[in-house]
Scaffold this active site. Structure first.
Site, PDB file in Angstrom:
ATOM      1  N   MET A 162       0.378   4.251  -0.043  1.00 33.15           N
ATOM      2  CA  MET A 162       1.014   4.835  -1.120  1.00 33.15           C
ATOM      3  C   MET A 162      -0.340   5.108  -2.172  1.00 33.15           C
ATOM      4  SD  MET A 162       4.362   2.949  -1.665  1.00 33.15           S
ATOM      5  CE  MET A 162       3.637   1.286  -2.042  1.00 33.15           C
ATOM      6  N   TYR A 449       2.021  -5.834  -8.297  1.00 29.65           N
ATOM      7  CA  TYR A 449       2.435  -4.788  -7.332  1.00 29.65           C
ATOM      8  C   TYR A 449       3.719  -4.082  -7.659  1.00 29.65           C
ATOM      9  CZ  TYR A 449      -0.982  -5.326  -3.292  1.00 29.65           C
ATOM     10  OH  TYR A 449      -1.865  -5.419  -2.413  1.00 29.65           O
ATOM     11  N   GLU A 450       3.687  -2.654  -7.600  1.00 32.90           N
ATOM     12  CA  GLU A 450       5.033  -1.879  -7.448  1.00 32.90           C
ATOM     13  C   GLU A 450       5.403  -2.177  -8.923  1.00 32.90           C
ATOM     14  OE1 GLU A 450       5.154  -0.247  -5.181  1.00 32.90           O
ATOM     15  OE2 GLU A 450       3.771  -1.396  -3.804  1.00 32.90           O
ATOM     16  N   GLY A 451       4.885  -2.164  -9.895  1.00 30.87           N
ATOM     17  CA  GLY A 451       5.175  -2.283 -11.347  1.00 30.87           C
ATOM     18  C   GLY A 451       5.267  -3.821 -11.569  1.00 30.87           C
ATOM     19  N   GLN A 456       9.963  -4.771 -14.076  1.00 29.28           N
ATOM     20  CA  GLN A 456      11.146  -4.870 -13.513  1.00 29.28           C
ATOM     21  C   GLN A 456      12.103  -5.427 -14.205  1.00 29.28           C
ATOM     22  OE1 GLN A 456      10.945  -3.845 -10.044  1.00 29.28           O
ATOM     23  NE2 GLN A 456       8.592  -3.491 -10.358  1.00 29.28           N
TER      24      GLN A 456
END
Length: 606
Positions: A162, A449-451, A456
């Site tokens: 990604m 990771y991932e935000g 979140q």
């Protein structure tokens, strides 16, 4: 030297006694699920992870990945282990059979993923990213990609990445500078730089399929900071002939460097330069019109990120599991102090309350969180494959609501668990010789990771909780109430039922405060979001402990030979009820302050 033993029996209990996945044979993919099949898969995967992956974990940490003549080299033994992993099929348990996968439910593949990360987080990430990438192509890729690209990725011959982050731009995609230019033949040329790309280049596979965000010019031909111009593209490292799937040679993708990182050093985190790289715009079938659309392609990208957030939470849990195992072993062996007068054996540090506090909290979090993660995985399977539309919708609602909680709460608590192991070891944990400080460094990335976890938390309170006038939240409350009702009819579980009900009231009050005050003030909502997310995490795991305790009590009442296994579960459930759930009251009090006290200083005074 650290050790690892895959928790096969733990997963057998969660999957077949708590979740009872064998009862879903009416759902596609579950037709042949049985306890015998699950145990065979998990035991064989456990052996592989313990004997092949885990011995390379410290090797990967010590050697890291290096860039030589434009190519990234992975640590010694990684390439051979990766080939063995793929050859055994551990990378494709949940992939569709028509593309070479085993076609099993994702909830059965989940334990294998945890085992792999526990054994070797850096190496496991290559396959984990690839699975997310080929699943995204299933939703958004053209027909030729389904025919020629996905099977190679499922097989493990090609890997995936990604590519989202840029040097100046992380979460705010509007600020991206990577540009895409449409070509007369329908392809695109992409130019720009992406950073922090896990598995960005390596020597494990023949090709790497990069899924890349880039901007298209607006109607006036200008590149502007607007989310509507961001699109999703597939860019192979080696060019591919769409007609045959044959690799044609290097595309315009080069490695600008390998990041020098804190942890997971066995995974190559790269700077990637795209220099007029041939790209294919990803689309998908619009649910309303059925036509191919780039909007549907972007939806595929967001679906990929949601999947990655769930995988991130489970990966964090996996690192915590290995750390906890080693901490417990050390605590049982490390002698400190004298035993009771007349005792024939000395104390180990496991006898001391403060060490017990660390060990019990590790186990209560890990085993409760594992059950919660498995439940969410089952819900995703039901969302995708159930023939009952109401069951699909309910599963989708619960999974959507809890995704940010899984990612953020799990990674926070897993990082704390890894730190606790170093504390248990004392000075012996702080030095590298014993290997446990690696867990602290490896676990830390999952909070980013991932935000980042603050993102979140804001997603939870500002987007997920208000959806459909709070219907997702109401569905979650129904699940909790059901667990409480099952608990309170069992005399020895009355305290657990009471604790969970009180904490659920705190969660309801937090939601009411958010609706009353936070709905009109984003700053207040954002300021309270992290505490509300933590309440969610505590209550969600409490709900799973209630389900676990009910089942464990049933097995004890039936005279099951493994009564000590179930009594242990009850002890951990009571620990969560007595020592963790009460924290929701303090979190509620702090959340109810909103931004009070947070914004009083100017940025220059911080």
């Amino acid at each position: 030297m650290v050790a690892y033993k895959a928790p096969v029996d733990e997963y057998m209990f969660v999957l077949h006694e708590v979740l009872r996945i064998q009862d879903f044979t009416h759902v596609a993919g579950f037709e042949n699920v049985s306890e015998e099949l699950t145990r065979q898969i998990l035991e064989e995967a456990a052996t592989f992870c313990e004997e092949v992956l885990q011995p390379l974990n410290q090797v990967g940490d010590e050697q890291g990945c290096i860039l030589e003549n434009g190519v990234v080299r992975t640590p010694d033994g990684f390439a051979a282990a990766y080939q063995q992993y793929c050859h055994a099929g551990w990378n494709k348990l949940a992939a569709p059979e028509e593309h070479g996968g085993a076609g099993l439910p994702g909830v059965i593949a989940l334990p294998v993923s945890e085992f792999s990360v526990s054994a070797n987080a850096g190496l496991a990430l290559y396959s984990g990213l690839t699975n997310a990438a080929h699943a995204t192509l299933a939703r958004s890729g053209a027909a030729w990609m389904q025919e020629h690209v996905r099977p190679q990725m499922i097989d493990g011959k090609w890997t995936g990445t990604m590519c989202l982050t840029e040097p100046h731009c992380g979460t705010d995609l509007r600020l991206m500078k990577t540009k895409a230019y449409e070509q007369p033949d329908g392809t695109y040329r992409v130019t720009g730089t992406k950073i922090f790309i896990s598995g960005g280049d390596h020597d494990l596979s023949e090709n790497i399929i990069h899924l890349v965000l880039a901007k298209l010019p607006d109607a006036e031909g200008k590149f502007v900071d607007d989310l509507s111009t961001v699109n999703f593209f597939m860019i192979p490292k080696l060019s591919i002939d769409p007609a045959t799937g044959k690799m044609l040679g290097r595309n315009g993708v080069s490695v600008g460097g390998v990041e020098k990182k804190m942890g997971i050093k066995g995974n190559a985190t790269c700077v990637l330069n795209f220099e007029g790289a041939v790209a294919y715009r990803l689309a998908g079938n619009d649910q309303k019109s059925g036509a191919r659309s780039s909007a549907a392609g972007m939806a595929g990208m967001f679906a990929m990120m949601n999947g990655a957030r769930l995988a991130t939470g489970i990966s964090a849990l996996a690192v915590a599991e290995t750390a906890s195992q080693n901490g417990a072993t050390y605590a049982r062996e490390r002698v400190a102090g004298k035993g009771a007068q007349g005792a024939s054996t000395p104390h180990t540090i496991a006898d001391y309350p403060d060490v017990r506090r660390l060990l019990m909290r590790q186990r209560a979090f890990i085993e409760g969180a594992r059950a919660l993660g498995a439940w969410i995985s089952l819900l995703i399977d039901l969302e995708r494959h159930s023939a009952d539309p109401q069951q699909r919708q309910r599963a989708a609602d619960l999974a959507q609501l809890l995704t940010p909680v899984i990612k953020a709460y799990f990674s926070d608590q897993a990082s704390a668990a890894a730190n606790a192991t170093v504390q248990i070891y004392g000075g012996h944990g702080y030095i590298r010789d014993n290997g446990v400080e690696q867990f602290v460094r490896d676990a830390r990335i999952y909070q980013i990771y991932e935000g980042a976890n603050g993102v979140q938390a804001l997603d939870l309170v500002a987007r997920k909780m208000p959806i459909s006038s709070g219907s997702l939240f109401a569905t979650f409350l129904e699940e909790i109430e059901s667990a409480i009702e099952q608990c309170k009819v069992v005399p020895r579980l009355g305290g657990l039922a009471k604790g969970l009900r009180e904490s659920t009231m705190d969660l309801k009050q937090a939601a009411a405060w958010l609706q009353r005050r936070g709905a009109g003030d984003l700053i207040d909502a954002a300021a309270a979001s992290y505490d509300i997310m933590d309440i969610f995490g505590l209550v969600a795991i409490g709900m799973m402990w209630a389900r676990i305790a009910v089942r464990a009590n049933e097995k004890i009442a039936q005279g099951d030979a493994r009564s000590s296994f179930y009594e242990r579960k009850l002890a951990l459930a009571q620990f969560w009820a007595k020592r963790e759930l009460p924290m929701t009251r303090a979190l509620l009090q702090r959340a109810s302050l909103g931004a009070e006290g947070l914004m009083d200083l100017a940025a220059a005074d911080l």
